[in-house]
Design a protein around this motif. Sequence first.
Motif, PDB file in Angstrom:
ATOM      1  N   GLY A 175      42.244  49.849  22.706  1.00  0.00           N
ATOM      2  CA  GLY A 175      43.261  50.309  23.638  1.00  0.00           C
ATOM      3  C   GLY A 175      43.188  49.642  24.992  1.00  0.00           C
ATOM      4  N   VAL A 176      42.061  48.996  25.297  1.00  0.00           N
ATOM      5  CA  VAL A 176      41.964  48.230  26.539  1.00  0.00           C
ATOM      6  C   VAL A 176      42.672  46.898  26.310  1.00  0.00           C
ATOM      7  CG1 VAL A 176      40.437  47.034  28.144  1.00  0.00           C
ATOM      8  CG2 VAL A 176      39.881  49.350  27.385  1.00  0.00           C
ATOM      9  N   VAL A 177      43.675  46.656  27.121  1.00  0.00           N
ATOM     10  CA  VAL A 177      44.486  45.443  26.990  1.00  0.00           C
ATOM     11  C   VAL A 177      43.815  44.269  27.683  1.00  0.00           C
ATOM     12  CG1 VAL A 177      46.742  44.422  27.534  1.00  0.00           C
ATOM     13  CG2 VAL A 177      46.591  46.827  26.810  1.00  0.00           C
ATOM     14  N   SER A 178      43.249  44.536  28.875  1.00  0.00           N
ATOM     15  CA  SER A 178      42.549  43.475  29.596  1.00  0.00           C
ATOM     16  C   SER A 178      41.536  44.082  30.554  1.00  0.00           C
ATOM     17  CB  SER A 178      43.524  42.578  30.375  1.00  0.00           C
ATOM     18  OG  SER A 178      44.098  43.292  31.450  1.00  0.00           O
ATOM     19  N   ALA A 179      40.531  43.287  30.860  1.00  0.00           N
ATOM     20  CA  ALA A 179      39.516  43.647  31.849  1.00  0.00           C
ATOM     21  C   ALA A 179      39.268  42.388  32.679  1.00  0.00           C
ATOM     22  CB  ALA A 179      38.239  44.126  31.176  1.00  0.00           C
ATOM     23  N   VAL A 180      39.648  42.448  33.940  1.00  0.00           N
ATOM     24  CA  VAL A 180      39.555  41.285  34.825  1.00  0.00           C
ATOM     25  C   VAL A 180      38.461  41.532  35.847  1.00  0.00           C
ATOM     26  CG1 VAL A 180      40.803  39.846  36.487  1.00  0.00           C
ATOM     27  CG2 VAL A 180      42.014  40.807  34.510  1.00  0.00           C
ATOM     28  N   SER A 181      37.520  40.613  35.934  1.00  0.00           N
ATOM     29  CA  SER A 181      36.451  40.699  36.927  1.00  0.00           C
ATOM     30  C   SER A 181      36.985  40.275  38.287  1.00  0.00           C
ATOM     31  CB  SER A 181      35.290  39.789  36.539  1.00  0.00           C
ATOM     32  OG  SER A 181      34.745  40.181  35.307  1.00  0.00           O
ATOM     33  N   GLY A 182      36.527  40.966  39.328  1.00  0.00           N
ATOM     34  CA  GLY A 182      36.970  40.602  40.661  1.00  0.00           C
ATOM     35  C   GLY A 182      36.309  41.445  41.727  1.00  0.00           C
ATOM     36  N   PHE A 183      37.042  41.639  42.822  1.00  0.00           N
ATOM     37  CA  PHE A 183      36.497  42.296  44.000  1.00  0.00           C
ATOM     38  C   PHE A 183      37.540  43.236  44.600  1.00  0.00           C
ATOM     39  CE2 PHE A 183      35.504  37.724  43.817  1.00  0.00           C
ATOM     40  CZ  PHE A 183      34.200  37.806  43.357  1.00  0.00           C
ATOM     41  N   THR A 184      37.065  44.327  45.189  1.00  0.00           N
ATOM     42  CA  THR A 184      37.948  45.254  45.881  1.00  0.00           C
ATOM     43  C   THR A 184      37.150  46.057  46.895  1.00  0.00           C
ATOM     44  OG1 THR A 184      39.751  46.846  45.560  1.00  0.00           O
ATOM     45  CG2 THR A 184      37.756  47.193  44.242  1.00  0.00           C
ATOM     46  N   GLY A 185      37.868  46.728  47.765  1.00  0.00           N
ATOM     47  CA  GLY A 185      37.231  47.635  48.713  1.00  0.00           C
ATOM     48  C   GLY A 185      36.940  47.053  50.074  1.00  0.00           C
ATOM     49  N   GLY A 186      37.238  45.785  50.285  1.00  0.00           N
ATOM     50  CA  GLY A 186      36.919  45.165  51.562  1.00  0.00           C
ATOM     51  C   GLY A 186      38.135  44.708  52.324  1.00  0.00           C
ATOM     52  N   LYS A 187      37.890  43.978  53.369  1.00  0.00           N
ATOM     53  CA  LYS A 187      38.964  43.523  54.263  1.00  0.00           C
ATOM     54  C   LYS A 187      39.301  42.040  54.118  1.00  0.00           C
ATOM     55  CE  LYS A 187      39.165  47.543  56.278  1.00  0.00           C
ATOM     56  NZ  LYS A 187      39.912  48.514  55.526  1.00  0.00           N
ATOM     57  N   THR A 188      38.365  41.240  53.615  1.00  0.00           N
ATOM     58  CA  THR A 188      38.581  39.795  53.521  1.00  0.00           C
ATOM     59  C   THR A 188      39.649  39.494  52.474  1.00  0.00           C
ATOM     60  OG1 THR A 188      36.292  39.381  54.160  1.00  0.00           O
ATOM     61  CG2 THR A 188      37.450  37.578  53.049  1.00  0.00           C
ATOM     62  N   GLN A 189      40.621  38.680  52.854  1.00  0.00           N
ATOM     63  CA  GLN A 189      41.679  38.284  51.932  1.00  0.00           C
ATOM     64  C   GLN A 189      41.154  37.230  50.958  1.00  0.00           C
ATOM     65  OE1 GLN A 189      45.152  39.485  52.240  1.00  0.00           O
ATOM     66  NE2 GLN A 189      43.935  40.992  53.351  1.00  0.00           N
ATOM     67  N   ASN A 190      41.460  37.407  49.678  1.00  0.00           N
ATOM     68  CA  ASN A 190      41.117  36.441  48.627  1.00  0.00           C
ATOM     69  C   ASN A 190      39.660  35.977  48.716  1.00  0.00           C
ATOM     70  OD1 ASN A 190      41.761  35.034  46.319  1.00  0.00           O
ATOM     71  ND2 ASN A 190      42.448  33.230  47.431  1.00  0.00           N
ATOM     72  N   PRO A 191      38.708  36.912  48.660  1.00  0.00           N
ATOM     73  CA  PRO A 191      37.299  36.536  48.824  1.00  0.00           C
ATOM     74  C   PRO A 191      36.777  35.744  47.630  1.00  0.00           C
ATOM     75  CG  PRO A 191      37.456  38.784  48.064  1.00  0.00           C
ATOM     76  CD  PRO A 191      38.864  38.330  48.336  1.00  0.00           C
ATOM     77  N   THR A 192      35.756  34.953  47.890  1.00  0.00           N
ATOM     78  CA  THR A 192      35.073  34.227  46.822  1.00  0.00           C
ATOM     79  C   THR A 192      33.800  34.988  46.450  1.00  0.00           C
ATOM     80  OG1 THR A 192      33.730  32.925  48.347  1.00  0.00           O
ATOM     81  CG2 THR A 192      35.901  32.016  47.717  1.00  0.00           C
ATOM     82  N   TYR A 193      33.261  34.666  45.293  1.00  0.00           N
ATOM     83  CA  TYR A 193      32.017  35.303  44.858  1.00  0.00           C
ATOM     84  C   TYR A 193      30.890  35.083  45.874  1.00  0.00           C
ATOM     85  CZ  TYR A 193      28.062  36.575  41.902  1.00  0.00           C
ATOM     86  OH  TYR A 193      26.920  37.154  41.410  1.00  0.00           O
ATOM     87  N   PRO A 194      30.657  33.863  46.345  1.00  0.00           N
ATOM     88  CA  PRO A 194      29.587  33.674  47.343  1.00  0.00           C
ATOM     89  C   PRO A 194      29.815  34.500  48.611  1.00  0.00           C
ATOM     90  CG  PRO A 194      30.197  31.552  46.422  1.00  0.00           C
ATOM     91  CD  PRO A 194      31.209  32.559  45.920  1.00  0.00           C
ATOM     92  N   GLN A 195      31.072  34.640  49.051  1.00  0.00           N
ATOM     93  CA  GLN A 195      31.346  35.453  50.237  1.00  0.00           C
ATOM     94  C   GLN A 195      30.995  36.917  49.993  1.00  0.00           C
ATOM     95  OE1 GLN A 195      35.525  34.375  50.606  1.00  0.00           O
ATOM     96  NE2 GLN A 195      35.120  33.561  52.663  1.00  0.00           N
ATOM     97  N   VAL A 196      31.388  37.432  48.826  1.00  0.00           N
ATOM     98  CA  VAL A 196      31.170  38.852  48.526  1.00  0.00           C
ATOM     99  C   VAL A 196      29.687  39.163  48.423  1.00  0.00           C
ATOM    100  CG1 VAL A 196      31.537  40.691  46.830  1.00  0.00           C
ATOM    101  CG2 VAL A 196      33.431  39.192  47.482  1.00  0.00           C
ATOM    102  N   ILE A 197      28.949  38.369  47.631  1.00  0.00           N
ATOM    103  CA  ILE A 197      27.531  38.687  47.465  1.00  0.00           C
ATOM    104  C   ILE A 197      26.719  38.337  48.710  1.00  0.00           C
ATOM    105  CG2 ILE A 197      27.591  38.545  44.957  1.00  0.00           C
ATOM    106  CD1 ILE A 197      26.060  35.854  45.264  1.00  0.00           C
ATOM    107  N   GLY A 198      27.273  37.479  49.559  1.00  0.00           N
ATOM    108  CA  GLY A 198      26.610  37.146  50.814  1.00  0.00           C
ATOM    109  C   GLY A 198      26.712  38.252  51.853  1.00  0.00           C
ATOM    110  N   GLY A 199      27.646  39.172  51.625  1.00  0.00           N
ATOM    111  CA  GLY A 199      27.814  40.299  52.544  1.00  0.00           C
ATOM    112  C   GLY A 199      28.838  40.012  53.622  1.00  0.00           C
ATOM    113  N   GLY A 200      29.262  41.070  54.254  1.00  0.00           N
ATOM    114  CA  GLY A 200      30.184  40.945  55.366  1.00  0.00           C
ATOM    115  C   GLY A 200      31.651  41.081  55.012  1.00  0.00           C
ATOM    116  N   THR A 201      32.015  41.001  53.723  1.00  0.00           N
ATOM    117  CA  THR A 201      33.429  41.130  53.357  1.00  0.00           C
ATOM    118  C   THR A 201      33.816  42.595  53.159  1.00  0.00           C
ATOM    119  OG1 THR A 201      33.102  41.034  50.948  1.00  0.00           O
ATOM    120  CG2 THR A 201      33.359  38.922  52.122  1.00  0.00           C
ATOM    121  N   GLY A 202      32.818  43.444  52.867  1.00  0.00           N
ATOM    122  CA  GLY A 202      33.102  44.843  52.555  1.00  0.00           C
ATOM    123  C   GLY A 202      33.503  45.067  51.111  1.00  0.00           C
TER     124      GLY A 202
END
Length: 154
Positions: free
Chosen positions: A4-31
């Motif tokens: 029943g799951v049609v798709s599962a997309v990995s990504g990011f949410t909950g912060g302020k940075t527009q279109n964040p990259t993985y290094p930015q997110v895990i580096g901190g500061g994006t929220g």
Amino acid sequence: SIPGVVSAVSGFTGGKTQNPTYPQVIGGGTGHMEAVQVTYDPQRVTYEDLLNAYWHSIDPTDPNGQFCDQGPSYRSAVFATAAQRADAVASRDAAMRVLRKSFTTPVVGAQRFWPAGEEHQNYAKRHAASYQAYRIGCRRPERLRAIWGDAAVS
């Protein structure tokens, strides 16, 4: 892998940075937190079923992340729409009663979701050996069984 799951997309949410990259997110500061956007067919699987699978596949009592992944971007949360919020809170509260423990996993309002790069999509399938090494090295299955018993989803 839930029918029943049609798709599962990995990504990011909950912060302020527009279109964040993985290094930015895990580096901190994006929220942002790492997240999965799940699209499902409600005729085949319910939101409650998806929430139950989620609770049983995480450690909802760890305020700092999950298993070997620790830090602000690895914390757990349910990002729910206004229509989903009451069901998500009820599901969390029911799971807390089962464990007889307080959860640190919040239910928060859904926010803009940013898909991660293609290299992060379907990671467990595309990099099965690396993912299995992570699961074993972090003792994910054992830790989930210690929390959830036979109901664990590892």
